[in-house]
Each structure stands twice: as C-alpha cells, then as structure tokens.
Scaffold this active site. Sequence first.
Site, short mmCIF file in Angstrom:
data_model
loop_
_atom_site.label_atom_id
_atom_site.label_comp_id
_atom_site.label_asym_id
_atom_site.label_seq_id
_atom_site.Cartn_x
_atom_site.Cartn_y
_atom_site.Cartn_z
CB CYS A 1 -0.77 -0.09 1.29
SG CYS A 1 -1.73 -1.45 1.33
NE ARG B 1 -6.50 -3.84 1.98
CZ ARG B 1 -7.57 -5.02 2.50
NH1 ARG B 1 -8.75 -4.61 1.86
NH2 ARG B 1 -7.07 -6.30 2.72
CG ASN C 1 3.73 -0.04 2.00
OD1 ASN C 1 3.47 -0.89 1.15
ND2 ASN C 1 4.90 0.86 1.51
CD GLU D 1 1.55 -8.79 1.70
OE1 GLU D 1 1.06 -9.37 2.72
OE2 GLU D 1 0.88 -7.96 1.16
#
Length: 617
Positions: free
Chosen positions: A2, A54, A81, A83
């Site tokens: 994001c 997003r 933002n 993972e």
Amino acid sequence: MCGFAGFSDYDDSLLDEKYLWMALARRMARRISHRGPDGHGAHVSAHCALAHMRLSVIDPQNGQQPMTAVCEGKECTIAYNGEIYNAAELRADLERQGYTFYTDCDTEVVLNAYLCYGEECPEKLNGIFAFAVDDGIRQRTFLCRDRFGVKPLFYTFKNQRLAFASEIKGLFEFPGVNPVIGREGLCEVFGLGPARTPGHGVFEGISELRPGHFAVFDREGWRDDKYYDLTATPHTDTYKDTVQTVRELLVDTVKRQMIADVPLCTFLSGGLDSSVVTAIAAKLLKEQGKSLSTYSFEFEGNEEYFTPSSFQPDRDQAWAQRVSQILGTDHTTLLCDNDRLADSLFEGVIAKDLPGMSDIDGSLLHFCRQVKEKHVVALCGECADEIFGGYPWFHRREMFDGTHFPWSNNLDTRQSLLKPEIREQLGMEDYVNSRLAETLADVPVLEGETLEQRRMRQISYLNIKWFMSTLLDRKDRCSMYSGLEVRVPYCDHRIAQYVFNVPWDFKCPKGEPKGLLRDAAAGLLPEEILRRKKSPYPKTHNPGYERILKQRLHYILRDKMQPIHKILSEEAAQSLLNQSFDYGKPWFGQLMAGPQMLAYLIQINYWLLHYNIYIDL
C-alpha cells in the site's frame, strides 16, 4: 502492499478543524494512489492525521485502513505498507496473550503486535514493511521501517509538525514543503546517484527513515532509534552444515513469501538467483496441483546487437525458456522497444521522485505494468548477489580497496558534467569520500579477523547497505507504480545475517562465485543452470536507442530555457553527444554505461522541470 501519508502535531489539537486536516491527509495520499488502487481511507485524532491507499493482497474483503484498535479505553490507529511473512505464528502468539482478531490480514497482526510489544514490535516481524501508528495510549506517533528498507518512508518537519509519506511526492502536498535542492542534494545526484545515502531524501529538509530504524514523535520531540543491524559473530558450522542451513532458509523463505489471496508469479531470467526461487515456488505449487506463471524480459534488437562483456556474458532468453520447460511453468517473454524505453525515462522520475537508473528503471516500469495485467504479486531473485557475493567487485581486488565505492569508482566523468564554478563549490569528492568513510566506520568487527577477512566483511556490508538498498528502492518504486507487489526472498533477514558471517572461502568455494548458493540449490535444477555464469538484469544494446537519446539531449541543449543549463557544463554535454559508446564499461553498477549517462542527464532535466525545483547553493 500500500501507500500512506500523514502528519502529527502535539502542540495543538487537530479536532477543531478535523475535516480540513482529513482533506489534507487525503490529498497527500492521493499523490501516491498508484501504490494502492483497491481502496482508501483516512483518520484524524487530536494529534495525528493518517490517510491510506490500499493494494489488497491478503483478505481483500477486510483489512481496510487506517485500522483502529481500542486498548485501555483509548484508540491506537495504524497505516501500514508491507507484508509480514510470520503473521500466522505471531497471530497465534498474540491470541495466547489475549488479543482478539477480526480479520485475516497482517495489518491487524502488526497493530496488535505494537499494542503488545511497543518499541520491540519490529523485532518480532519477519517481512517487508513501513508503518505509522497514532498511539493514543502513549500520546505519540510511532514510525517504523523494515530491516533492509524494502518499503519506503519519508518525513519532514514544518512549523513544529511532523509530516510523513511513503513517497516524497506526498510530502509536497503538505503546506510549506517545497522542492529545493542544495549542495548536498546535488552531491547526492551527481556524486552518488543513482544511489543515495541511507536516510537522505535529497531534497532540502526531507529525510528517509533509515532501514532497521523506528522513530517516536511526541511532545518531547523526535527520537530516532536503530532496532536492527548486521552483527559479526563467529561461524562455527561446517561447510556441509552451512549448505544445509542455507537451503532450509531459502525453502522456508520462499514458502512464506508465496502466501497471497491474489494471483502470484515469479520473474525468471534463467540466471541462478531467479531460477532457484522459481524452482522452489514451482515445486510448492505443484504439490497443490497448481502451475506457476513466470516472466522474462527482453529488448527489441538485442538478438542482433548484443555483444558479450565481462559484466553481461550472454543473453537470458534461451536460458529462461529452458528453465521454464524444466520446471513446467507458464512462461511469458515481455518485449520493450526503443521508443517505449526512451519515453519511460520520464515515468521513472515520477515513480521515484528522483533521477534513477534511467532506462534500467524505465524498462522495469514497463514490464511491471504488463505483469500487473494478470498478477498482483511476484517473487524475484534480487539481493542474492549482495548477500552471497556475486558481483565482480567481490572478486577483483582492483575494484575495491576501501577508498571508493566499488560500483562507482571514478568521479572524473561525473564531476566534468557540472559547470566549473559549481563543481568547485560542491566539493563532491570530499562529500562522497565522507559518506564512504561513515559506512565503513559502522562495519561490525570480529576479534581475530585477518585484514583480508575484514576487507570482505567491509565489501559485504557496503553492498547490503548501499547497492542493495538502491536496487530495492528501484524494485519498489517501479513495481508499485503499477500496483504490483514484488517480493524479495533473498532479502530475508535470517538469510542475510547468517550468510554475512559465513567465511569467504565458504561463499566462494574453490573460487566459484556464489558457490555456496549453487551447492545449496543442488537437485532443484540441472547443473548447467546452477553453474551458469552471472548475467545481470538485461538492458538494450540496440544502437537505435542511443540515437534517440542523443537526439533528445541535443534538443535540451539547444533550448536555453531548460533547467539543466543552470548546472550543466555545455562542453561536457556536447562531448557526450559526439562519443561512440562502449556498452561494456559502466560508470555505475554493471549496466549503466555511456547511453545510460545520456539518459541520466535527460532524467535530471525532466526532474528539475517537472518538480519545479529551486536550486539553492
């Protein structure tokens, strides 16, 4: 993946004009909307405004941001933002400690981890991330960035307020933040570029939170702390055990990074690094009864004009197709022509907010846009050369003696591009040398190391802190410009830390570059693939591209209203136009040779023009 932006003020309340401040936060985030095309949101509290764009990868139906949790009767809100690859384990641990989850997304895991662990939160995370927390419990704003800076986060201060954003362009929406370049900025662009000093935002007053750092902003002011760095420890494993450990870490890392609720693929050049990642991913998907999609990249005319060099011994295409056939992947070759490549130089500047790796960036932008048509997540082989010692400067003593950056060892051409009076004013050589010395002073020391062992540790540290950061920045900006998330398994901090302390004769057994990685991948691929000599990301060798660049630079030099005339030496620029370039002699890295110098100057001019930059010397 994001993008987010926001600002904080602990002297005044933002609630009195809440909707005005929310509109400002939204405008900041809208400038980076390419990073998150799937949704948006905003939040304003008494002292912090956050806005988010997003890109849905995990739990697309939920996980809207900014996300808020209530603890001790007070709100804590995150804009995130990235993972997190150990989200499942971390979530289970937090549930055991009494935390409740309402979504399957990793944003909620990071938020609850922050509530649970506070400033120790980032040490618990395995992943790529940048986030901001409006902490209503502690009355502070908390900013954090992943260990190697895969995800960007810039900030500045204006009138006692902190403003921050995933990309610099978001900061320019904040009142009073203007694009100004001073002496240091020009030294960064002409002396170090397209690399950039860690933490340096190039524009006056703009900084980047350094990799492995978090920061706190509250009524007491700003505090920046390091939570991670590479450390020097004795390596006691045998070579056999080292090979096994590296293999286990690689398989585990790729498996973790394949988690997604959207279509996933890999970049496959046919070289060692991407082929190993692809082999592991293909095997894991096959076990699920699925096939893997792969992509390789090529340029118009390379079949005819490519000439082997020590940096690029052969073309990738045949190798990529062979690996695809062996692994049974659904392979696509993407092609870029001369005009598209030249036009991509301008988008490359906008994507990075800075001049970058010219057409190397531009081509990746073009390719990522095509990949995004069918996929949202890709795995790549980036970072293996920095971690395992694959670049020529690891192996050729004359390329690194501790007195210059090995990927950019000649400032003469760079300095000659500037007007003599500006060149004298900048003191560029001293600036570049000081940046090198600062980094070398940070290299961790292991007692009892020989001078040669120390030298190899220095070059590894330099490559991870500088060259790898440059490529990671390029990868993020060029992929996220099209809303494509590219993951980098070799950048897993467990692999980097472990291999950082592996002796050089283990990394390069019997003088074979990256021999450790090749041995760790034994059985995954045929020996001819595992032992293939390194070939970097492809570039064009078509002379038609050089002609286009010379024509465009010629037009810039003829037009005295173009902003680059304020700093550029006309004589040096004309000399470049008259040269016939050697494509095998780079001035930065392995790929940026003569044509890329022309492209870099075109990018600098466009950058000055597009951002309406004021040069303040």
